[in-house]
Design a protein around this motif. Structure first.
Motif, PDB file in Angstrom:
ATOM      1  N   ASN A 246       0.813  -1.219   0.000  1.00  0.00           N
ATOM      2  CA  ASN A 246       0.000   0.000   0.000  1.00  0.00           C
ATOM      3  C   ASN A 246       0.846   1.269   0.000  1.00  0.00           C
ATOM      4  O   ASN A 246       0.320   2.380  -0.022  1.00  0.00           O
ATOM      5  CB  ASN A 246      -0.962  -0.023   1.189  1.00  0.00           C
ATOM      6  CG  ASN A 246      -1.902  -1.203   1.071  1.00  0.00           C
ATOM      7  OD1 ASN A 246      -2.597  -1.349   0.078  1.00  0.00           O
ATOM      8  ND2 ASN A 246      -1.884  -2.077   2.070  1.00  0.00           N
ATOM      9  N   GLN A 247       2.165   1.059   0.036  1.00  0.00           N
ATOM     10  CA  GLN A 247       3.093   2.168  -0.157  1.00  0.00           C
ATOM     11  C   GLN A 247       3.895   1.954  -1.445  1.00  0.00           C
ATOM     12  O   GLN A 247       4.941   2.571  -1.657  1.00  0.00           O
ATOM     13  CB  GLN A 247       4.055   2.294   1.037  1.00  0.00           C
ATOM     14  CG  GLN A 247       3.361   2.553   2.366  1.00  0.00           C
ATOM     15  CD  GLN A 247       2.743   3.943   2.432  1.00  0.00           C
ATOM     16  OE1 GLN A 247       3.346   4.914   1.993  1.00  0.00           O
ATOM     17  NE2 GLN A 247       1.533   4.042   2.959  1.00  0.00           N
ATOM     18  N   GLY A 248       3.452   1.055  -2.284  1.00  0.00           N
ATOM     19  CA  GLY A 248       4.095   0.845  -3.582  1.00  0.00           C
ATOM     20  C   GLY A 248       5.295  -0.077  -3.551  1.00  0.00           C
ATOM     21  O   GLY A 248       6.113  -0.068  -4.469  1.00  0.00           O
ATOM     22  N   ALA A 249       5.450  -0.872  -2.498  1.00  0.00           N
ATOM     23  CA  ALA A 249       6.680  -1.650  -2.356  1.00  0.00           C
ATOM     24  C   ALA A 249       6.440  -3.154  -2.319  1.00  0.00           C
ATOM     25  O   ALA A 249       7.212  -3.903  -1.731  1.00  0.00           O
ATOM     26  CB  ALA A 249       7.425  -1.198  -1.100  1.00  0.00           C
ATOM     27  N   CYS A 250       5.383  -3.626  -2.948  1.00  0.00           N
ATOM     28  CA  CYS A 250       5.022  -5.046  -2.882  1.00  0.00           C
ATOM     29  C   CYS A 250       6.145  -5.947  -3.418  1.00  0.00           C
ATOM     30  O   CYS A 250       6.751  -5.674  -4.450  1.00  0.00           O
ATOM     31  CB  CYS A 250       3.754  -5.288  -3.686  1.00  0.00           C
ATOM     32  SG  CYS A 250       3.302  -7.016  -3.720  1.00  0.00           S
ATOM     33  N   THR A 251       6.414  -7.038  -2.714  1.00  0.00           N
ATOM     34  CA  THR A 251       7.418  -8.013  -3.158  1.00  0.00           C
ATOM     35  C   THR A 251       6.771  -9.197  -3.879  1.00  0.00           C
ATOM     36  O   THR A 251       7.434 -10.184  -4.159  1.00  0.00           O
ATOM     37  CB  THR A 251       8.204  -8.566  -1.949  1.00  0.00           C
ATOM     38  OG1 THR A 251       7.266  -9.095  -1.014  1.00  0.00           O
ATOM     39  CG2 THR A 251       9.045  -7.497  -1.296  1.00  0.00           C
ATOM     40  N   HIS A 252       5.478  -9.106  -4.135  1.00  0.00           N
ATOM     41  CA  HIS A 252       4.720 -10.168  -4.821  1.00  0.00           C
ATOM     42  C   HIS A 252       4.853 -11.494  -4.064  1.00  0.00           C
ATOM     43  O   HIS A 252       5.069 -12.550  -4.657  1.00  0.00           O
ATOM     44  CB  HIS A 252       5.169 -10.308  -6.285  1.00  0.00           C
ATOM     45  CG  HIS A 252       5.065  -9.012  -7.029  1.00  0.00           C
ATOM     46  ND1 HIS A 252       3.868  -8.533  -7.504  1.00  0.00           N
ATOM     47  CD2 HIS A 252       5.993  -8.080  -7.308  1.00  0.00           C
ATOM     48  CE1 HIS A 252       4.068  -7.345  -8.065  1.00  0.00           C
ATOM     49  NE2 HIS A 252       5.350  -7.049  -7.957  1.00  0.00           N
ATOM     50  N   SER A 253       4.714 -11.405  -2.771  1.00  0.00           N
ATOM     51  CA  SER A 253       4.849 -12.592  -1.924  1.00  0.00           C
ATOM     52  C   SER A 253       3.801 -13.653  -2.251  1.00  0.00           C
ATOM     53  O   SER A 253       3.998 -14.836  -1.948  1.00  0.00           O
ATOM     54  CB  SER A 253       4.709 -12.195  -0.450  1.00  0.00           C
ATOM     55  OG  SER A 253       5.484 -11.051  -0.186  1.00  0.00           O
ATOM     56  N   CYS A 254       2.705 -13.258  -2.863  1.00  0.00           N
ATOM     57  CA  CYS A 254       1.664 -14.230  -3.219  1.00  0.00           C
ATOM     58  C   CYS A 254       2.156 -15.204  -4.282  1.00  0.00           C
ATOM     59  O   CYS A 254       1.561 -16.264  -4.475  1.00  0.00           O
ATOM     60  CB  CYS A 254       0.416 -13.502  -3.713  1.00  0.00           C
ATOM     61  SG  CYS A 254       0.726 -12.453  -5.145  1.00  0.00           S
ATOM     62  N   ARG A 255       3.235 -14.863  -4.984  1.00  0.00           N
ATOM     63  CA  ARG A 255       3.749 -15.748  -6.038  1.00  0.00           C
ATOM     64  C   ARG A 255       4.779 -16.736  -5.526  1.00  0.00           C
ATOM     65  O   ARG A 255       5.253 -17.587  -6.275  1.00  0.00           O
ATOM     66  CB  ARG A 255       4.404 -14.907  -7.158  1.00  0.00           C
ATOM     67  CG  ARG A 255       3.571 -13.755  -7.664  1.00  0.00           C
ATOM     68  CD  ARG A 255       2.455 -14.222  -8.557  1.00  0.00           C
ATOM     69  NE  ARG A 255       1.712 -13.108  -9.104  1.00  0.00           N
ATOM     70  CZ  ARG A 255       0.565 -13.229  -9.757  1.00  0.00           C
ATOM     71  NH1 ARG A 255       0.041 -14.419  -9.940  1.00  0.00           N
ATOM     72  NH2 ARG A 255      -0.057 -12.176 -10.221  1.00  0.00           N
ATOM     73  N   TRP A 256       5.227 -16.577  -4.302  1.00  0.00           N
ATOM     74  CA  TRP A 256       6.284 -17.443  -3.792  1.00  0.00           C
ATOM     75  C   TRP A 256       5.761 -18.863  -3.580  1.00  0.00           C
ATOM     76  O   TRP A 256       4.569 -19.094  -3.421  1.00  0.00           O
ATOM     77  CB  TRP A 256       6.819 -16.901  -2.450  1.00  0.00           C
ATOM     78  CG  TRP A 256       7.441 -15.545  -2.550  1.00  0.00           C
ATOM     79  CD1 TRP A 256       7.699 -14.836  -3.688  1.00  0.00           C
ATOM     80  CD2 TRP A 256       7.843 -14.711  -1.456  1.00  0.00           C
ATOM     81  NE1 TRP A 256       8.254 -13.611  -3.377  1.00  0.00           N
ATOM     82  CE2 TRP A 256       8.353 -13.508  -2.019  1.00  0.00           C
ATOM     83  CE3 TRP A 256       7.841 -14.854  -0.076  1.00  0.00           C
ATOM     84  CZ2 TRP A 256       8.842 -12.467  -1.237  1.00  0.00           C
ATOM     85  CZ3 TRP A 256       8.328 -13.825   0.711  1.00  0.00           C
ATOM     86  CH2 TRP A 256       8.827 -12.647   0.129  1.00  0.00           C
ATOM     87  N   LYS A 257       6.749 -19.780  -3.537  1.00  0.00           N
ATOM     88  CA  LYS A 257       6.397 -21.169  -3.261  1.00  0.00           C
ATOM     89  C   LYS A 257       6.645 -21.431  -1.781  1.00  0.00           C
ATOM     90  O   LYS A 257       7.750 -21.223  -1.287  1.00  0.00           O
ATOM     91  CB  LYS A 257       7.272 -22.088  -4.118  1.00  0.00           C
ATOM     92  CG  LYS A 257       6.837 -23.528  -4.109  1.00  0.00           C
ATOM     93  CD  LYS A 257       7.541 -24.310  -5.204  1.00  0.00           C
ATOM     94  CE  LYS A 257       6.988 -25.714  -5.289  1.00  0.00           C
ATOM     95  NZ  LYS A 257       7.614 -26.476  -6.371  1.00  0.00           N
TER      96      LYS A 257
END
Ligand code: SF4
Length: 429
Positions: free
Chosen positions: A213-224
């Motif tokens: 929400n501050q523009g810094a997403c690490t796309h953790s939803c894609r991790w295994k």
């Protein structure tokens, strides 16, 4: 070439023929809105057919790791866009904290002076600031999660000109919002999706400290993921819904091209492509396809049909398997079952900067290594894509070379057809 899109979304969905009893006469032509992650991508989006672009500045937009635009670059971007008679919107869609307010006030005032056509806002405080300090048009960002007509009306009455609806809506819900609210509506038609409501997600912040929400997403939803019991360090237990693993958090990419007639008939004002972090190749290819499809629909709505080359082009850019998401309300799964990695795209090799019709040669600005003898294709802003072999290459001094390994070096090659400036040369898959 195999056309994976049809497999991804099902053959029924791949039919683009609208129900003629459902046609709205004089349905307005929607704007095609494309991401501009940097100035080169902005140029590509507009040259390949977008009506408008959206960008983030160095602060306050939700893509902290994108190139983003400096203030000087924002002036340059506005000039370039307006010279083509098109529009440019600035994303200011962070959820602001108290410490951000003074700098936000300065930035919003700057954006108005620079001449941007609208600001994209999700936070009520930023909305209040923009209204108080500027006369900028306000678009409510999808981050605000507008999922019903009451919310749309609320923001419209607060002064918003346009509402970017949440992705999690069906066609029927979008039409209902349209029927109850006079604001312009914008929807996403293409690109990556979140498993949380349009990015209002704490996963990345919780796991890494980097806040989506501050523009810094690490796309953790894609991790295994694996399970570790606290006393058994180093022992990783599989987490699986079935034998293929766990996939609940790994969303497919949205592609509403197969539903385009229905999307247009819903009366939305703007069709948005996601991807400020994506490549020039992605922006140009996806914009070109949607431009062609929208124009084809309005040229002859009743006989509008799918073209294989549109689907093939969408299959060439980097993407995960496609889904029509929530739009059809069919409840089909939107998660990927076997991999978290996107499909590889055709390697982007260079941009055509000059074409000499007398010698039938093109000057390419290098973006990826290519060699004599390589098979390449040219994606053109307007003309058809064509494929050829590189028979010989010369550098900027006219010396014959066998490879172009250096970034942005200028290389001249013979071409088998006249080629448009700003065509993209990429490997032929
Ligand atoms: S972690 Fe995934 S779901 Fe959450 S904001 Fe990032 S991309 Fe979206």
């Amino acid at each position: 070439m195999s056309i994976n899109i049809a497999d991804s979304i099902g053959n029924d969905d791949a039919e683009l023929i609208p129900n003629s009893s459902f046609l709205i006469p004089n349905c307005p032509k929607p704007e095609l809105l494309a991401p501009a992650g940097n100035f080169e991508k902005l140029q590509a989006a507009l040259i390949y057919g977008a009506d408008a672009v959206y960008f983030g500045g160095k602060d306050f937009s939700l893509r902290a790791f994108g190139d983003n635009f400096t203030r000087d670059e924002i002036f340059q971007a506005v000039d370039f866009t307006h010279a083509l008679g098109k529009k440019i919107y600035a994303a200011v869609n962070i959820f602001a904290h108290n410490a951000d307010i003074d700098a936000l006030a300065d930035y919003l005032t700057f954006l108005e002076g620079a001449g941007v056509d609208a600001v994209l806002i999700s936070d009520a405080g930023v909305l209040a600031l923009a209204k108080e300090l500027t006369a900028l048009d306000i678009h409510i960002s999808t981050q605000a999660n507008v999922t019903n007509w009451r919310a749309a009306k609320f923001f419209h009455e607060l002064g918003a000109k346009r509402i970017v609806l949440a992705r999690e809506l069906t066609r029927a819900e979008i039409s209902d919002i349209k029927a109850h609210c006079a604001a312009e509506l914008e929807i996403f038609v293409h690109g990556a999706m979140c498993i949380s409501y349009s990015g209002r997600c704490w996963l990345s912040k919780f796991l890494t400290g980097r806040d989506a929400n501050q523009g810094a997403c690490t796309h953790s939803c894609r991790w295994k993921y694996r399970l570790v019991e606290e006393t058994r360090e180093g022992e990783f237990f599989p987490v699986g819904e079935d034998t293929r693993g766990a996939y609940v958090m790994n969303s497919k990419d949205l592609c509403l091209l197969p539903k385009l007639a229905d999307v247009i008939q819903s009366g939305v004002a703007s069709l948005k492509i996601e991807g400020r972090m994506k490549s020039v190749n992605y922006v140009a290819g996806v914009v070109k396809v949607y431009r062609a499809a929208i124009d084809a629909y309005f040229a002859d709505p009743e006989n509008f049909s799918m073209r294989d080359d549109w689907l093939a082009e969408l299959d060439k850019v980097a993407h995960r398997p496609y889904t029509t998401g929530f739009f059809a309300g069919d409840g089909l799964p939107t998660e990927i079952y076997d991999t978290s990695k996107p499909k590889r795209s055709a390697n982007f090799l260079g941009i055509v900067r000059n074409f000499d019709g007398e010698t039938m040669t093109a000057t390419i600005e290098q973006r990826g290594k290519f060699e004599r003898g390589g098979r390449v294709e040219f994606l053109q802003p307007h003309g058809d894509t064509f494929t050829q072999t590189i028979d010989f290459m010369r550098d900027a001094n006219g010396l014959e070379i066998s490879a172009a390994p250096h970034a942005q070096q200028l290389v001249t090659i013979p071409v088998t057809k006249p080629v448009e400036i700003w065509s993209l040369m990429r490997e032929a898959l």
